[in-house]
Scaffold this active site. Structure first.
Site, mmCIF file in Angstrom:
data_model
loop_
_atom_site.group_PDB
_atom_site.id
_atom_site.type_symbol
_atom_site.label_atom_id
_atom_site.label_comp_id
_atom_site.label_asym_id
_atom_site.label_seq_id
_atom_site.Cartn_x
_atom_site.Cartn_y
_atom_site.Cartn_z
ATOM 1 N N ARG A 252 0.878 -1.107 0.061
ATOM 2 C CA ARG A 252 -0.133 -0.265 -0.011
ATOM 3 C C ARG A 252 0.921 1.324 -0.003
ATOM 4 N NH1 ARG A 252 -2.396 -3.589 3.920
ATOM 5 N NH2 ARG A 252 -4.444 -4.144 3.306
ATOM 6 N N LYS B 90 -2.955 -2.441 7.603
ATOM 7 C CA LYS B 90 -4.227 -1.680 8.102
ATOM 8 C C LYS B 90 -4.346 -2.601 9.385
ATOM 9 C CE LYS B 90 -6.777 -0.472 4.035
ATOM 10 N NZ LYS B 90 -7.745 -0.876 3.323
ATOM 11 N N HIS C 211 -1.804 2.804 -6.203
ATOM 12 C CA HIS C 211 -2.595 1.840 -5.879
ATOM 13 C C HIS C 211 -2.623 0.809 -7.289
ATOM 14 C CE1 HIS C 211 -4.788 -0.232 -2.960
ATOM 15 N NE2 HIS C 211 -5.829 -0.356 -3.741
ATOM 16 N N ARG D 73 -0.177 -1.818 -6.985
ATOM 17 C CA ARG D 73 -0.515 -2.896 -6.040
ATOM 18 C C ARG D 73 -1.358 -3.881 -6.935
ATOM 19 N NH1 ARG D 73 -1.530 -4.434 -0.614
ATOM 20 N NH2 ARG D 73 -3.601 -4.641 -0.088
ATOM 21 N N HIS E 10 -4.555 -8.872 3.172
ATOM 22 C CA HIS E 10 -6.117 -8.653 3.051
ATOM 23 C C HIS E 10 -6.498 -9.480 4.339
ATOM 24 C CE1 HIS E 10 -6.753 -7.575 -1.392
ATOM 25 N NE2 HIS E 10 -6.226 -6.450 -0.397
ATOM 26 N N TYR F 125 -9.518 -10.192 -7.799
ATOM 27 C CA TYR F 125 -8.455 -10.363 -8.581
ATOM 28 C C TYR F 125 -8.753 -11.557 -9.532
ATOM 29 C CZ TYR F 125 -6.356 -6.457 -6.237
ATOM 30 O OH TYR F 125 -6.192 -5.345 -5.685
#
Length: 303
Positions: A152, A176, A244, A247, A270, A279
């Protein structure tokens, strides 16, 4: 604009302090909660709710309907209701509410589109930068690390020198929710980090930040976005280059080569597999093996 009633505002302020102090969420996540809950408080007052204890399921639906009529798209409406559910869950935990009136209320589902990515040929074109100054070396290293590890933007900017194990070809990043993860970055990225580190002292570093601005301070996210976009134009890449997208390209190229969805989930950081599944139209050694076998820049070993 009518002031927000203290009976609505004060519990929200307490919740935001909880997110900052106890949950230690990122400033951007805190800001998102603050914006969503402020909008909800204004809407709540419009429908006659001046205290959270008077909010029921029917009024939650009214809040959702008013948000929709105001032009909020499905994804944004889902974010708003998610923020409300989290806040109301907290009120339940504090004994303010007996139950969460937003539970079970869902927004209409919107199709999730595969994020646009850069194909491998365009990526190679982007990365063949003419290295005529230290800033170009820095930018090449940032591009290689971001694409090489699927970071990120906040993770790239937050990277410190001590977070990189050059010998092992690994980086530690804080993602995150303050979740730390170890990632392989590939031989090419390591090579360009070495080139950059040989020049880093020219910028007069003021701390341990890996990537520096002209002033020797940690480079800003805005500066990275600007530099990447400029390189896309200079290199003649048809796609608009933003962090992004690198990524997304990492995720897409890894899945195309390996087909290992679970490994890509771990590499991207994730929390839920469903996030990674957009994806698709364990232990660290396994991740490293998948990476080495699948990532274009790991296989080529270009420098």
């Amino acid at each position: 604009m009518t002031p927000i009633a203290p009976s609505l505002q004060q519990p929200v302020d307490a919740f935001l302090r909880y997110l900052k102090v106890e949950r230690q969420l990122s400033p951007l996540t805190q800001l998102s909660y603050s914006r969503q809950l402020t909008a909800l408080m204004r809407l709540a007052q419009e429908i006659g709710v001046t205290d959270w204890t008077t909010l029921d399921a029917a009024r939650v639906r009214m809040l959702a309907a008013r948000s929709k009529r105001a032009g909020l798209q499905s994804a944004s409406l889902a974010l708003r209701l998610s923020s409300l559910r989290s806040f109301l869950d907290w009120l339940v935990s504090q004994g303010v509410l007996h139950a969460n009136p937003a539970k079970g209320i869902r927004t209409p589902r919107s199709g999730r589109h595969l994020p646009k990515n850069i194909d491998v040929d365009e990526m190679n074109q982007l990365l063949e930068i003419d290295l005529n100054d230290p800033l170009a070396v820095r930018d090449r290293a940032m591009l290689e690390v971001m694409y090489g590890a699927g970071l990120r933007l906040s993770e790239l900017v937050g990277l410190d020198c001590r977070h990189v194990d050059m010998a092992a070809g690994e980086v530690w990043v804080m993602g995150k929710g303050s979740k730390e993860r170890k990632l392989p970055i590939g031989r090419t990225a390591v090579t360009w980090l070495e080139h950059w580190l040989a020049m880093r002292d020219l910028f007069g570093p003021q701390d341990d930040a890996m990537f520096l601005s002209n002033q020797g301070r940690r480079i800003s996210t805005r500066n990275v976005q600007k530099r990447f976009a400029e390189w896309g134009v200079k290199q003649g890449v048809n796609s608009h280059i933003h962090p992004h997208k690198l990524r997304h390209s990492f995720a897409t190229h890894m899945l195309e080569s390996s087909g290992d969805l679970r490994a890509v989930q771990e590499l991207l950081g994730h929390a839920n597999l469903t996030t990674t599944q957009i994806y698709t139209h364990l232990d660290f050694q396994h991740l490293a093996n998948v990476y080495d076998a699948a990532h274009p820049r790991a296989k080529r070993g270009k420098s």
